[in-house]
Motif scaffolding. Structure first.
Motif, mmCIF file in Angstrom:
data_model
loop_
_atom_site.group_PDB
_atom_site.id
_atom_site.type_symbol
_atom_site.label_atom_id
_atom_site.label_comp_id
_atom_site.label_asym_id
_atom_site.label_seq_id
_atom_site.Cartn_x
_atom_site.Cartn_y
_atom_site.Cartn_z
ATOM 1 N N TRP A 1 0.931 -4.547 5.865
ATOM 2 C CA TRP A 1 1.439 -5.517 6.837
ATOM 3 C C TRP A 1 1.420 -4.822 8.193
ATOM 4 O O TRP A 1 2.378 -4.215 8.633
ATOM 5 C CB TRP A 1 2.838 -5.987 6.439
ATOM 6 N N GLY A 2 0.275 -4.887 8.834
ATOM 7 C CA GLY A 2 0.082 -4.206 10.103
ATOM 8 C C GLY A 2 -1.388 -3.957 10.338
ATOM 9 O O GLY A 2 -2.248 -4.445 9.604
ATOM 10 N N LYS A 3 -1.681 -3.168 11.342
ATOM 11 C CA LYS A 3 -3.070 -2.890 11.724
ATOM 12 C C LYS A 3 -3.398 -1.441 11.388
ATOM 13 O O LYS A 3 -3.043 -0.969 10.307
ATOM 14 C CB LYS A 3 -3.251 -3.200 13.206
ATOM 15 N N GLY A 4 -4.067 -0.721 12.308
ATOM 16 C CA GLY A 4 -4.433 0.659 12.007
ATOM 17 C C GLY A 4 -3.245 1.555 11.767
ATOM 18 O O GLY A 4 -3.286 2.468 10.935
ATOM 19 N N ASN A 5 -2.156 1.330 12.510
ATOM 20 C CA ASN A 5 -0.958 2.131 12.284
ATOM 21 C C ASN A 5 0.018 1.448 11.332
ATOM 22 O O ASN A 5 1.193 1.811 11.268
ATOM 23 C CB ASN A 5 -0.272 2.477 13.608
ATOM 24 N N GLY A 6 -0.485 0.480 10.578
ATOM 25 C CA GLY A 6 0.323 -0.105 9.500
ATOM 26 C C GLY A 6 0.439 0.838 8.318
ATOM 27 O O GLY A 6 1.208 0.586 7.384
ATOM 28 N N THR A 7 -0.347 1.920 8.367
ATOM 29 C CA THR A 7 -0.265 2.974 7.357
ATOM 30 C C THR A 7 -0.231 4.318 8.071
ATOM 31 O O THR A 7 -0.622 4.447 9.226
ATOM 32 C CB THR A 7 -1.494 2.978 6.424
ATOM 33 N N TYR A 8 0.233 5.319 7.358
ATOM 34 C CA TYR A 8 0.049 6.701 7.796
ATOM 35 C C TYR A 8 -0.414 7.505 6.588
ATOM 36 O O TYR A 8 0.280 7.528 5.589
ATOM 37 C CB TYR A 8 1.331 7.310 8.367
ATOM 38 N N HIS B 1 0.847 -1.193 0.000
ATOM 39 C CA HIS B 1 0.000 0.000 0.000
ATOM 40 C C HIS B 1 0.888 1.251 0.000
ATOM 41 O O HIS B 1 1.911 1.291 0.696
ATOM 42 C CB HIS B 1 -0.883 -0.020 1.255
ATOM 43 N N PRO B 2 0.521 2.292 -0.744
ATOM 44 C CA PRO B 2 1.376 3.488 -0.785
ATOM 45 C C PRO B 2 1.518 4.191 0.554
ATOM 46 O O PRO B 2 2.473 4.951 0.755
ATOM 47 C CB PRO B 2 0.666 4.390 -1.818
ATOM 48 N N TRP B 3 0.575 3.967 1.484
ATOM 49 C CA TRP B 3 0.678 4.602 2.798
ATOM 50 C C TRP B 3 1.379 3.723 3.817
ATOM 51 O O TRP B 3 1.501 4.111 4.977
ATOM 52 C CB TRP B 3 -0.720 4.892 3.357
ATOM 53 N N MET B 4 1.825 2.550 3.434
ATOM 54 C CA MET B 4 2.346 1.611 4.424
ATOM 55 C C MET B 4 3.567 2.173 5.139
ATOM 56 O O MET B 4 4.468 2.735 4.523
ATOM 57 C CB MET B 4 2.699 0.276 3.787
#
Length: 489
Positions: free
Chosen positions: A302-309, A236-239
């Motif tokens: 690869w993560g949960k809610g904070n797997g992206t910003y 994902h581009p926000w990962m």
């Protein structure tokens, strides 16, 4: 419920387990015979949502029934777990207290359901992860206390808290330590006259997932697994970059994750077997729950809610496993498709136990005990809405629609889940949905206005998913939100 004596309770909580990561949920690649056993002996909730897609806020809301913007735990807790000066000698290459200063009891002044259980004669015990501050000190009705110094740990180098001290258990698998201590507690508690509440909080299947972190038998078990049960998508581009690095590590990540789940399931089997040996399995209220969801390649994350910003609110981040068994009341092998929230857990537990529920009148959740007793339909009825928050990110979800608002500037999202269950098509700008979007946003803002405390309102704090070091309020006033905590923290 038994009118002569309230039932014993075994509550099992996993860490970062997606609702999809169980055999009973339809995943044919993962080995979870004991979770499946709980489901077969009771009810599985198909649509159970956490209140925040990260551990500490989700756990605090389970305990208190309150939203993060009222109890003030807004992110995972990087600080306030232990006294750094006192335990400086416990630090090793695998255990660091660099972010710690002084312990903070983040739920001080809050009423938890374990407080109420203890007031009503239950003996309460914890074996496993606490991660709600001051890990060394038993709190909120717990008389037995075995936990981890911080929230997470390396699986074979955990810093375990017992009798007010910390021991780094090099070479011992933390899942087994948690299970073995729970079995010890079970032996002692079952011999007493009082009903017991035993919380078993695993760190599994939270990262790390490298092969040396988990038992060789389970790493080998998944060595040739094709992992067709999880998406294989570009990052994902926000990962965000953290302990895992996305799709290049796909196989090793999934192998370790599945191994962690199965090793935990094996431990759960020992607890169920012990209850069965004692003739207690059928009349013990058994609950299995996850704290928050998890993306293991879902949406390329690869993560949960904070797997992206910015932080995300995908269903894979906010939907969690929930199983509950109590044969005298709950139909065996049943599946509930009603939309339920972790806010509902507190009032449900009290009602099931026949305890005074007046304490829950100020809380946002509603009891689903009627569903468990067969007095309400399993598919739900009426207008049920789920709300989530993660600092400045808030969500409202109906059966068909999901609206996500990011304060103050967005980007915002809107999904028609009936046509787009994978949340791949953001329709926030679609003219055909503007009326629905306005209605959902208004409803969401009214709800949070009703239940948020302005002094610890997450939408006004600098929550970025990087961790919380101080109590909320102080946290909001600090200039450098994630620097070394000052004397007030």
């Amino acid at each position: 419920m038994n009118t002569n004596r309230r039932p014993n309770i075994l509550y099992i909580l996993s860490d970062d387990q997606g609702a999809w990561a169980m055999g009973c949920a339809g995943n044919q690649e993962i080995s979870t015979p004991n979770l499946d056993r709980i489901a077969q002996n009771g009810m599985r909730m198909e649509n159970f949502f956490c209140v925040s897609p990260v551990c500490s806020p989700a756990r605090a809301s389970l305990m208190t029934g309150a939203i993060p913007s009222r109890h003030g735990v807004l992110d995972w807790l990087r600080g306030g777990n232990v006294d750094r000066e006192r335990f400086a000698g416990k630090q090793t290459p695998h255990v660091s207290y660099a972010d710690e200063e002084k312990p903070i009891q983040y739920l001080a002044g809050q009423i938890t359901y374990t407080d109420i259980l203890a007031q009503n004669g239950y003996t309460c015990a914890l074996s496993g992860k606490w991660h709600l501050g001051d890990s060394v000190t038993p709190q909120h009705g717990f008389q037995y206390w075995y936990t981890i110094g911080k929230g997470g740990c390396y699986y074979y180098h955990p810093d375990m808290v017992e009798n007010g001290d910390i021991t780094v258990e090099d070479g011992k698998y933390v899942t087994d330590l948690i299970t073995d201590k729970a079995l010890d507690f079970l032996e002692e508690l079952s011999a007493g006259e009082a009903p017991f509440y035993l919380s078993v909080h695993y760190t599994a299947p939270h990262s790390p997932w490298e092969a040396d972190q988990h038992p060789a038998e389970w790493i080998g078990f998944y060595e040739d697994c094709p992992f067709e049960s999880t998406p294989d998508l570009p990052d994902h581009p926000w990962m965000t970059q953290g302990p895992v690095y996305g799709t290049p590590q796909r196989k090793s990540n999934l192998r370790g994750y599945y191994a962690a789940v199965s090793a935990m399931d094996q431990g759960i089997g020992k607890l169920l077997d012990r209850l069965e040996e004692k003739g207690m399995l059928e009349d013990t209220l058994i609950i299995f729950n996850g704290d928050n969801g998890m993306n293991m390649g879902h949406h390329g994350i690869w993560g949960k809610g904070n797997g992206t910003y910015p932080m995300n609110m995908y269903d894979s981040s906010v939907k969690v496993p929930f199983l509950i068994s109590y044969p005298p009341v709950i139909p065996k092998g049943s599946v509930c498709t009603a939309m339920l929230s972790a806010y509902d857990f507190f009032p449900t537990l009290l009602e099931l136990l026949g305890l005074d529920t007046s304490q829950t009148s100020r809380l946002p959740g509603s009891s689903f005990a009627p569903v468990l007793r067969g007095e309400a339909p399993l598919d739900g009825d009426g207008d049920v809405v789920v709300y989530d928050e993660y600092g400045p990110v808030r969500m409202i979800r109906t059966r068909r629609y999901k609206y996500i608002h990011r304060y103050p500037y967005g980007p915002n999202e809107f999904y028609d889940l009936e046509r787009d269950p994978d949340e791949a098509d953001n329709r926030i700008e679609d003219p055909a949905f503007q009326e629905e979007i306005r209605a959902l946003r208004g409803r969401m803002e009214r709800w949070f206005n009703d239940y948020a405390d302005p002094d610890v309102d997450g939408s006004r704090e600098g929550v970025t998913g990087s961790g919380q070091l101080c109590s909320a309020g102080i946290y909001a006033q600090r200039t450098e939100k994630y620097a070394t905590p000052g004397p007030n923290c």
